[in-house]
Design a protein around this motif. Structure first.
Motif, PDB file in Angstrom:
ATOM      1  N   ALA A 174      -2.616   0.023  11.449  1.00 14.14           N
ATOM      2  CA  ALA A 174      -2.677   0.205  12.601  1.00 14.14           C
ATOM      3  C   ALA A 174      -3.832   0.832  12.929  1.00 14.14           C
ATOM      4  CB  ALA A 174      -1.511   1.263  11.923  1.00 14.14           C
ATOM      5  N   VAL A 178      -5.294   1.278  17.194  1.00 13.35           N
ATOM      6  CA  VAL A 178      -4.854   1.972  18.150  1.00 13.35           C
ATOM      7  C   VAL A 178      -6.622   2.675  18.280  1.00 13.35           C
ATOM      8  CG1 VAL A 178      -4.854   4.594  18.252  1.00 13.35           C
ATOM      9  CG2 VAL A 178      -3.317   2.966  16.618  1.00 13.35           C
ATOM     10  N   HIS A 181      -7.373  -0.165  20.849  1.00 12.09           N
ATOM     11  CA  HIS A 181      -7.043  -0.163  22.519  1.00 12.09           C
ATOM     12  C   HIS A 181      -7.538   1.074  23.212  1.00 12.09           C
ATOM     13  CE1 HIS A 181      -4.346  -3.576  22.059  1.00 12.09           C
ATOM     14  NE2 HIS A 181      -3.943  -3.122  20.933  1.00 12.09           N
TER      15      HIS A 181
ATOM     16  N   LEU B 111       9.824  -5.479  -3.065  1.00  9.66           N
ATOM     17  CA  LEU B 111      11.035  -5.265  -3.193  1.00  9.66           C
ATOM     18  C   LEU B 111      11.244  -5.372  -4.996  1.00  9.66           C
ATOM     19  CD1 LEU B 111      13.080  -5.877  -0.443  1.00  9.66           C
ATOM     20  CD2 LEU B 111      12.085  -3.496  -0.615  1.00  9.66           C
ATOM     21  N   LEU B 119      18.866 -12.625  -2.306  1.00  5.31           N
ATOM     22  CA  LEU B 119      18.869 -13.264  -1.024  1.00  5.31           C
ATOM     23  C   LEU B 119      18.778 -14.843  -1.509  1.00  5.31           C
ATOM     24  CD1 LEU B 119      17.039 -14.028   1.606  1.00  5.31           C
ATOM     25  CD2 LEU B 119      14.921 -14.103   0.972  1.00  5.31           C
TER      26      LEU B 119
ATOM     27  N   VAL C  18      18.673 -10.371   4.920  1.00  3.75           N
ATOM     28  CA  VAL C  18      16.981 -10.846   5.587  1.00  3.75           C
ATOM     29  C   VAL C  18      16.742  -8.750   6.054  1.00  3.75           C
ATOM     30  CG1 VAL C  18      15.414 -11.591   7.073  1.00  3.75           C
ATOM     31  CG2 VAL C  18      16.469 -13.237   5.269  1.00  3.75           C
ATOM     32  N   LYS C  20      18.648  -6.437   5.240  1.00  2.00           N
ATOM     33  CA  LYS C  20      19.035  -5.966   5.041  1.00  2.00           C
ATOM     34  C   LYS C  20      17.860  -5.140   3.939  1.00  2.00           C
ATOM     35  CE  LYS C  20      21.012  -5.352   0.170  1.00  2.00           C
ATOM     36  NZ  LYS C  20      21.508  -5.718  -0.248  1.00  2.00           N
ATOM     37  N   MET C  21      16.958  -6.945   3.504  1.00  2.00           N
ATOM     38  CA  MET C  21      15.095  -6.592   2.758  1.00  2.00           C
ATOM     39  C   MET C  21      14.239  -5.864   3.380  1.00  2.00           C
ATOM     40  SD  MET C  21      16.098  -9.982   0.423  1.00  2.00           S
ATOM     41  CE  MET C  21      14.515  -9.677   0.099  1.00  2.00           C
ATOM     42  N   LEU C  24      14.822  -1.956   2.977  1.00  2.00           N
ATOM     43  CA  LEU C  24      14.720  -1.562   2.208  1.00  2.00           C
ATOM     44  C   LEU C  24      13.447  -1.374   1.625  1.00  2.00           C
ATOM     45  CD1 LEU C  24      16.417  -3.673  -0.561  1.00  2.00           C
ATOM     46  CD2 LEU C  24      16.124  -1.215   0.383  1.00  2.00           C
ATOM     47  N   THR C  25      11.953  -2.518   2.760  1.00  2.00           N
ATOM     48  CA  THR C  25      10.665  -2.856   2.688  1.00  2.00           C
ATOM     49  C   THR C  25       9.827  -1.168   3.176  1.00  2.00           C
ATOM     50  OG1 THR C  25      10.747  -4.514   2.394  1.00  2.00           O
ATOM     51  CG2 THR C  25       9.044  -3.789   2.899  1.00  2.00           C
ATOM     52  N   GLU C  28       9.949   1.739   1.264  1.00  2.00           N
ATOM     53  CA  GLU C  28       8.754   1.318  -0.117  1.00  2.00           C
ATOM     54  C   GLU C  28       7.612   2.213   0.442  1.00  2.00           C
ATOM     55  OE1 GLU C  28       8.699   0.053  -2.728  1.00  2.00           O
ATOM     56  OE2 GLU C  28      10.737   0.309  -3.248  1.00  2.00           O
ATOM     57  N   TYR C  29       7.243   1.524   2.198  1.00  2.00           N
ATOM     58  CA  TYR C  29       6.603   1.926   2.428  1.00  2.00           C
ATOM     59  C   TYR C  29       6.209   2.871   4.107  1.00  2.00           C
ATOM     60  CZ  TYR C  29       4.379  -2.142  -0.339  1.00  2.00           C
ATOM     61  OH  TYR C  29       3.991  -2.339  -1.241  1.00  2.00           O
ATOM     62  N   ASN C  32       3.421   2.906   6.378  1.00  2.00           N
ATOM     63  CA  ASN C  32       2.493   2.326   6.945  1.00  2.00           C
ATOM     64  C   ASN C  32       3.741   2.175   8.783  1.00  2.00           C
ATOM     65  OD1 ASN C  32       1.733   1.137   5.412  1.00  2.00           O
ATOM     66  ND2 ASN C  32       1.868  -0.931   5.109  1.00  2.00           N
ATOM     67  N   GLY C  35       2.409   5.072  10.595  1.00  2.00           N
ATOM     68  CA  GLY C  35       1.160   4.745  11.621  1.00  2.00           C
ATOM     69  C   GLY C  35       1.607   4.211  12.426  1.00  2.00           C
ATOM     70  N   TRP C  36       2.763   3.207  13.061  1.00  2.00           N
ATOM     71  CA  TRP C  36       2.782   1.547  14.090  1.00  2.00           C
ATOM     72  C   TRP C  36       3.119   2.768  14.724  1.00  2.00           C
ATOM     73  CZ3 TRP C  36      -0.609  -2.107  13.724  1.00  2.00           C
ATOM     74  CH2 TRP C  36      -0.864  -3.024  13.243  1.00  2.00           C
ATOM     75  N   SER C  39       0.701   4.138  16.764  1.00  2.00           N
ATOM     76  CA  SER C  39      -0.593   3.622  17.226  1.00  2.00           C
ATOM     77  C   SER C  39       0.688   2.638  18.338  1.00  2.00           C
ATOM     78  CB  SER C  39      -0.815   2.275  16.105  1.00  2.00           C
ATOM     79  OG  SER C  39      -0.052   1.315  16.002  1.00  2.00           O
ATOM     80  N   ILE C  42       1.230   5.200  21.772  1.00  2.00           N
ATOM     81  CA  ILE C  42       0.138   5.313  22.392  1.00  2.00           C
ATOM     82  C   ILE C  42      -0.522   4.174  23.006  1.00  2.00           C
ATOM     83  CG2 ILE C  42      -2.149   5.521  21.775  1.00  2.00           C
ATOM     84  CD1 ILE C  42      -1.373   7.443  19.739  1.00  2.00           C
ATOM     85  N   GLN C  43      -0.357   2.654  22.373  1.00  2.00           N
ATOM     86  CA  GLN C  43      -1.081   1.198  23.721  1.00  2.00           C
ATOM     87  C   GLN C  43      -0.642   0.806  24.606  1.00  2.00           C
ATOM     88  OE1 GLN C  43      -1.010  -1.366  20.766  1.00  2.00           O
ATOM     89  NE2 GLN C  43      -0.988  -3.035  22.510  1.00  2.00           N
ATOM     90  N   THR C 119      12.642 -14.666   7.155  1.00  2.00           N
ATOM     91  CA  THR C 119      12.008 -14.205   6.070  1.00  2.00           C
ATOM     92  C   THR C 119      11.218 -13.308   5.896  1.00  2.00           C
ATOM     93  OG1 THR C 119      10.733 -15.707   4.924  1.00  2.00           O
ATOM     94  CG2 THR C 119      12.777 -15.561   4.041  1.00  2.00           C
ATOM     95  N   MET C 188      -4.582 -11.763  19.158  1.00  2.00           N
ATOM     96  CA  MET C 188      -5.426 -11.807  20.003  1.00  2.00           C
ATOM     97  C   MET C 188      -5.686 -12.461  21.449  1.00  2.00           C
ATOM     98  SD  MET C 188      -9.631 -10.569  19.617  1.00  2.00           S
ATOM     99  CE  MET C 188      -9.975 -12.063  20.149  1.00  2.00           C
TER     100      MET C 188
END
Lengths: 263, 321, 274
Positions: A174, A178, A181, B111, B119, C18, C20-21, C24-25, C28-29, C32, C35-36, C39, C42-43, C119, C188
């Motif tokens: 990410a 940033v 850009h 997970l 799933l 899917v 729901k999962m 859940l992901t 977990e993170y 991340n 960050g997005w 980012s 802003i972009q 998925t 890109m």
């Protein structure tokens, strides 16, 4: 040195084997150039100058911006991130060649391959479809080349420093976006900063970004007085030196950290 | 159950020349080469069989099993499962198959294991009652419940393979395909996996088709072997029949009281060191008892043992072709 | 008919699981998404700010004033965001093809393309939606748009159509990897082309290019034509059509054609390790 030359050579070969990527990048740069050309032509419909530049100079500006963008391709951030994620940093650092030396050599190799593969076609396409990007004053060629070199170093050190953030935050995808850009927008690669409102342009003048694209390109199209250009190049040189020192310092810190923690 | 008819698979390869010059040349004119990975393979497998595919790397066994499970499209020929062509009716036919492919996983890395099962429950439209029963049954064989709440990324390879096995059996398929299932596993995981395969084959009459490099897998699991090399079938038959045919000999190891070792009829002495000599004989020519009787007339024997030709000899011979 | 509904129900059921999962992901993170979250807005917001600077220097671009450009930009970013959620995997199809990741989709009783996209659903794409909505609302205010139920319907229909056009293009480009055996990341390239042709009015390009963008690679229907129609900006192609619905039709056509191209490519799939 020989080791690094070898890396450069291998990287050139590697790049040359990916035919599809090569044509792909030419295609993208062509699209960027042509669409930007029409964008500016539409804006300049009534002729005249804006920001002290007429439409012809603006067209040269964007063609050369595409050329420059090829020289400023870096892969060092991704390489650092991958080596951190895979956990091979420590062993990579133990090797008798400098890790950052390898990344630098790889990037140089890529650029050499791309000079043939991308820059020549881009110049050709730009000349045929838009305009022959003649330099405003050929006597400025030496300072233009010098300025491009400095912009390459500024860009590479920024990329390397950025990549080092991977050591603290594992996923920097990410952040890479940033940075990409932001640099595009505040370096004058698409839109020169003379179109920005004064307060913003004045702040940006003291940051390294305009010296990556806008300064060399301004020299090329002959915008600004000698005095302005030399002031610009002094700031550019200062940033190159500062970033180099910060890079050396950060590299040392990180090497120590990795050696102690073992990655 | 499964009919493979004149199955073929060709690949085209881009040839790359070495060096800078080659790289430039490849940009302009890449050379193309055609390779026959599988050539005209036909066989039939009955319900409830356990069939092992063996052959050296690149022999075409993975390609075959991938065509049989609907992953690769054959260049020509067809695979019928329960009479239906898997290439033409993929979505219906794959309901009857389960797949575990060695090093790769169909589990969601991020997970807990249970989410991946959940799933699959939705994908295969398994109702809750069947799902619970299947999980209970598979748990009794593999002990899956103790890891069901663990994130997959934190699992050992052995645990992950267990997870993948259960995932592949949730919809109670009639056929289970396993490509190198035991690769990289520790001894106890291998044992659990083999036990699992035997149990589901016995309890559910699941047809099992596996490729493997592991002799243990073959000896413990496979009643039938299909040996493939260069994309061509070398052998197809009962494990012991193949052994008899390819290696129709045994080796008799005899220990004497002194270093003198005599010759005997219908056999060949292949090794002799110290008091011990080895005699190789064809099963059709004679028996071990006859040779022992013959030898004991000439020399006093202290001890004897018989070495059967093992599966590794079979493979060595088969690959030697 | 009954069978088709049953099938639709099956796909919806899996989609819910899917999503729901996917949530859940995210749990977990959390780093991340943070960050997005930063980012992506802003972009686009900085991107829009620069357009503002330029247009203010010149007054307008091809008869589009600054408010109208905001409207166009905002709507375009919104359909971009939706395509990021549902179709972004198309950019990386090459990796999936060469790593053999289609194996598992092919051995399950559902559409391969559906499994590939859903998925791997990219809930993070929501972060693009925010700047899109902000700039769009800003554009609506600047243009003093009358928000009627029919207007809202048109915007929604157009967003669905535009997302399908984008998705179809990603699928088409990604499917080329079955033939090229290359892991080329089209992200890109696609992003570049899409930005240049959907964030600005394509009327600034020459007729020939406009023709291509209208009939051959129908990107013009993603934002330019529907927005022209919604804002009442003259264009000879429109001819009084209710363009947002045309966008939906174009979207359905594009995604169907690229689906067929994908299916043809899948026959050439070689899995991994051969």
């Amino acid at each position: 040195m020989k080791k690094y030359l070898y890396i450069i050579k291998t990287q050139i070969i590697k790049r040359l084997t990916y035919a599809f990527d090569v044509y792909g990048n030419i295609l993208v740069q062509t699209i960027i150039m042509i669409t930007s050309a029409f964008f500016w032509k539409a804006l300049y419909k009534d002729g005249g100058t804006a920001g002290g530049v007429d439409v012809d100079s603006m067209l040269v500006y964007i063609i050369m911006s595409s050329v420059l963008s090829v020289l400023l391709i870096t892969n060092v951030e991704k390489r650092i991130e991958q080596s951190v994620q895979k956990g091979t940093v420590a062993t990579d650092m133990m090797k008798p060649v400098s890790l950052f030396g390898i990344y630098f050599a790889e990037d140089i190799g890529t650029i050499i391959a791309l000079i043939l593969q991308n820059i020549l076609p881009i110049l050709l396409i730009g000349s045929l479809l838009i305009k022959v990007p003649k330099m405003a004053d050929l006597r400025d060629l030496p300072i233009f080349v010098l300025s491009v070199l400095l912009s390459f170093f500024i860009n590479w050190f920024l990329a390397a420093l950025f990549g080092m953030m991977a050591f603290s935050a594992v996923n920097i995808d990410a952040l890479i976006q940033v940075k990409k850009h932001l640099i595009r927008l505040v370096s004058g690669s698409i839109i020169p900063l003379w179109f920005f409102p004064d307060p913003i342009a004045n702040v940006l003048k003291f940051l390294p970004f305009p010296y990556i694209y806008q300064l060399p390109l301004s020299i090329y199209i002959g915008r600004g007085t000698r005095a302005e250009i030399f002031t610009g190049m002094e700031i550019q040189l200062a940033w190159a030196v500062v970033l180099f020192l910060v890079f050396l310092f950060a590299q040392k810190q990180i090497t120590r950290k990795v050696m102690v923690q073992g990655g | 159950m499964i009919d493979v008819v004149n199955l073929c698979k060709d690949y085209t390869l881009k040839r790359k020349e070495p060096g800078l010059k080659g790289a430039f040349k490849g940009l302009v004119n890449p050379g193309i080469e055609k390779i026959h990975a599988v050539a005209d393979l036909s066989f039939h497998i009955d319900a409830g069989e356990i069939v092992g595919f063996i052959g050296p790397n690149g022999a075409g066994k993975s390609t075959t099993i991938k065509m049989m499970s609907g992953i690769l499209t054959p260049s020509s020929g067809s695979v019928l499962i329960n009479g239906a062509d898997i290439t033409k009716h993929r979505k219906e036919v794959v309901r009857n198959i389960g797949v575990v492919f060695g090093q790769r996983t169909q589990l969601n890395w991020d997970l807990r294991l249970g989410e991946s099962f959940e799933l699959l429950k939705h994908i295969y439209q398994i109702d809750q009652k069947d799902y619970d029963r299947t999980i209970d049954e598979l748990d009794s064989i593999l002990g899956i419940k103790e890891i069901i709440n663990q994130p997959v990324r934190q699992m050992s390879l052995g645990q992950r393979v267990k997870g993948d096995l259960v995932a592949s059996m949730l919809h109670s398929p009639k056929v289970l395909f396993l490509d190198e299932p035991t690769i990289g596993l520790d001894v106890s995981s291998k044992y659990a996996l083999r036990k699992f395969i035997k149990e589901i084959n016995k309890l559910r009459q699941t047809t099992v088709i596996l490729t493997t490099h592991d002799l243990g897998d073959i000896q413990e699991l496979c009643e039938r072997l299909i040996i493939i090399n260069h994309g061509v079938m070398m052998e197809d038959g009962n494990l012991s029949e193949i052994v008899d045919r390819i290696a129709p000999y045994k080796t008799l190891v005899v220990e004497f009281y002194d270093e003198k070792a005599p010759e005997a009829n219908f056999c060949e002495m292949i090794e002799h060191s110290g008091n011990i000599a080895k005699y190789k004989f064809m099963k059709k020519d004679t028996t071990a008892a006859d040779i022992i009787a013959d030898l004991s007339k000439r020399q006093t024997i202290k001890d004897v043992s018989i070495e059967e030709a093992g599966i590794d000899d079979i493979i060595k011979i088969a690959y030697g072709h | 008919m009954k069978k088709a509904f049953k099938e639709l129900g099956h796909y919806l059921d899996v989609t819910i699981q899917v999503i729901k999962m996917a949530f859940l992901t995210i749990v977990e993170y959390p780093a991340n998404i943070a960050g997005w979250m930063i980012s992506n807005p802003i972009q686009f917001i900085v991107g829009f700010a620069t357009i503002k600077f330029v247009v203010e220097s010149f007054g307008e671009i091809n008869g589009w004033n600054y408010g109208q450009l905001a409207f166009l930009y905002g709507l375009s970013v919104m359909s971009h965001a939706l395509s990021m959620i549902f179709f972004v995997q198309g950019w990386f199809m090459g990796y999936f093809v060469l790593e053999g990741d289609f194996d598992r989709y092919l051995t399950r009783p559902m559409s391969v393309l559906y499994q590939f996209f859903f998925t791997n659903i990219n809930i993070f794409g929501i972060t693009d939606l925010i700047p899109g909505i902000l700039v769009f609302v800003y554009g609506c205010i600047k243009c003093a748009v009358q928000v009627t139920p029919f207007f809202v319907l048109q915007v929604l229909v157009m967003l669905i159509g535009a997302t399908l056009i984008r998705g179809g293009i990603y699928i088409f480009l990604g499917s080329t990897s079955f033939y090229t055996k290359s892991t080329t990341d089209f992200g890109m390239y696609t992003q570049e082309i899409m930005d240049k042709t959907t964030l600005y009015p394509i009327s600034m390009y020459p007729e020939s290019l406009q023709f291509i963008l209208t009939y051959l690679i129908p990107i013009g229907w993603v934002s330019f034509y529907p927005v022209s129609s919604l804002l009442g900006i003259e264009n000879s192609v429109l001819n009084g059509m209710v363009v947002p619905f045309v966008t939906l039709l174009v979207g359905l056509l594009v995604i169907t054609l690229s689906g067929l191209f994908f299916k043809a490519g899948l026959k050439k799939y070689e899995s991994a390790g051969n």
